[in-house]
Design an enzyme around this catalytic site. Structure first.
Site, PDB file in Angstrom:
ATOM      1  N   GLU A   1       0.692  -1.058   0.097  1.00 62.10           N
ATOM      2  CA  GLU A   1      -0.272   0.412   0.086  1.00 62.10           C
ATOM      3  C   GLU A   1       0.981   1.446   0.176  1.00 62.10           C
ATOM      4  OE1 GLU A   1      -2.929   0.243  -0.545  1.00 62.10           O
ATOM      5  OE2 GLU A   1      -2.988  -2.080  -0.512  1.00 62.10           O
TER       6      GLU A   1
ATOM      7  N   ASP B   1       4.015  -3.939  -5.770  1.00 60.79           N
ATOM      8  CA  ASP B   1       4.119  -5.248  -5.221  1.00 60.79           C
ATOM      9  C   ASP B   1       5.831  -5.118  -5.804  1.00 60.79           C
ATOM     10  OD1 ASP B   1       2.268  -6.296  -5.181  1.00 60.79           O
ATOM     11  OD2 ASP B   1       1.803  -7.772  -6.625  1.00 60.79           O
TER      12      ASP B   1
HETATM   13 ZN   LIG Z   1      -2.552  -2.295  -4.679  1.00 60.06          ZN
END
Ligand SMILES: [Zn+2]
Length: 413
Positions: free
Chosen positions: A280, A361
């Site tokens: 996030e 990611d």
């Molecule tokens: Zn995401």
């Protein structure tokens, strides 16, 4: 009086609906075809029972989506070509002068209210039948109704002044009205983002600050590593509505805070939560939020510019089943018809979003353990009954997140 626009509009409605139903059928077929066995790479972490529940849940959601498609087509056609909007305009014209600010506001408000009321049964079904059947629903009828009342009150308090401002600008600002409306809408969106975490979210959920324990320590260290400042870490009582778990950042600038659903904290270990938060954080650090805001502003700009060209054209109203030419009917027609044409942009938006997910990611693997992120994702797929075997075309068209197998293979490579 049907004209070329009428036929173009009908073609768009029919093509979009056919496309949605075709993709839905593909998704159902694909998920069912892979229902019998857990895909190899997940065989050790996801049980056959969980995999089959995910398949059934996915199929049930897609079927409901097909009803949603049918309802949307009916609503759009009822208000446009079948004369619903014109009927509303005539009704209000008995009391208010057509073309006036009051007639316009009454017309648009009643349109929004009717649209909301018509989609309510499906919303009810989604929560109390579908989510209930798969054990995800935690919402009571009282909570459903109180949410509805609060949302309606918020929509009135925030929406009516905005609507009045927009209609006023459209009436008073001459040829360039759309530019002023764009400025007001963009500013309104920014202010909403700012006040959202502190003033709107607390109306619906309780937020408990997390200041002690392993989780707080890990998150503090992560924020330090990433050079990120926030207004604190909070756990939100998401479990009072649903057992689906999530994590998000709310607000931006000085008001941003990190919010974890209680269901997520319960299910994931502190190191897994840390990895999810690192993802996030990646969205923030890579300016995905700002890029999204900028993209939305650009799309709104383009949309309003187009409406600026259409608003004086008689064929625009006539082609969509309206005889009362006013700022309000133009706005209403535009909002009703536009999604039928922009539907075909879905794959582009989805692809853009999936690329951002890969980037976040990658950021997470640089600042936390990628193994922990993989474990967390597998738990989330499992708990949320998200399918591991989506139809590739359905996924490419709609999914904001990459398919499980592709996402995880990138994280482990
Ligand atoms: Zn995401």
């Amino acid at each position: 009086m049907p004209n070329a626009l009428t036929w173009l509009f009908l073609l768009a409605v029919a093509t979009a609906a056919a496309m949605r139903l075709w993709l839905a059928a593909r998704q159902i077929r694909h998920v069912r075809a892979h229902r019998a066995a857990v895909p190899g790479e997940f065989a050790a972490s996801i049980t056959l029972g969980a995999h089959q529940k995910a398949a059934d849940y996915t199929v049930a959601k897609v079927k409901l989506g097909a009803w949603d498609t049918a309802l949307e087509v009916a609503i759009v056609l009822a208000f446009t070509l079948a004369g619903g909007l014109q009927g509303l305009a005539d009704l209000w014209a008995r009391a208010l002068e057509p073309g006036s600010l009051w007639h316009g506001s009454a017309l648009l408000l009643s349109l929004f209210l009717l649209q909301a009321a018509l989609s309510l049964p499906l919303a009810y079904y989604r929560v109390f039948v579908l989510e209930q059947r798969f054990g995800f629903n935690r919402m009571t009828l009282a909570l459903f109704l109180s949410d509805l009342a609060k949302q309606a009150a918020l929509a009135l308090v925030l929406g009516v002044p905005l609507l009045l401002a927009v209609l006023w600008l459209m009436a008073r600002m001459g040829e360039q009205w759309w530019l002023y409306v764009w400025i007001v809408l963009t500013a309104f969106g920014l202010v909403l983002q700012l006040i959202f975490p502190a003033y709107i979210l607390p109306l619906f959920n309780k937020f408990t600050p997390v200041t002690e324990g392993e989780l707080a320590r890990r998150v503090a260290a992560l924020l330090e590593r990433c050079g990120f400042r926030s207004r604190g870490l909070y756990v939100m009582d998401g479990s009072k509505r649903s057992s689906h778990g999530n994590a998000f950042f709310a607000g931006f600038g000085a008001t941003k805070r990190i919010v974890l659903f209680d269901t997520l904290v319960e299910r994931l270990s502190p190191s897994e939560v840390e990895a999810v938060l690192a993802h996030e954080l990646g969205h923030y650090k890579l300016h995905h939020v700002l890029k999204m805001l900028a993209l939305n502003a650009a799309i709104t700009f383009a949309g309003l510019w187009i409406l600026g060209r259409l608003i004086d054209q008689a064929w625009f109203y006539a082609g969509l089943g309206v005889t009362t030419q006013s700022t309000a009917t133009a706005l209403a027609l535009f909002m009703l018809a536009l999604p039928e044409f922009t539907f075909f942009l879905h794959p582009l938006m989805a692809r853009y979003s999936r690329r951002r997910e890969f980037e976040a990611d990658a950021y997470a693997t640089r600042h936390a353990e990628s193994g922990e992120l993989v474990r967390a994702l597998v738990k989330l797929y499992n708990d949320n009954a998200a399918t591991l075997t989506p139809d590739p075309l359905h996924s490419a068209f709609y999914d904001s997140h990459p398919p499980a197998a592709i996402r995880i293979s990138r994280l482990t490579s």
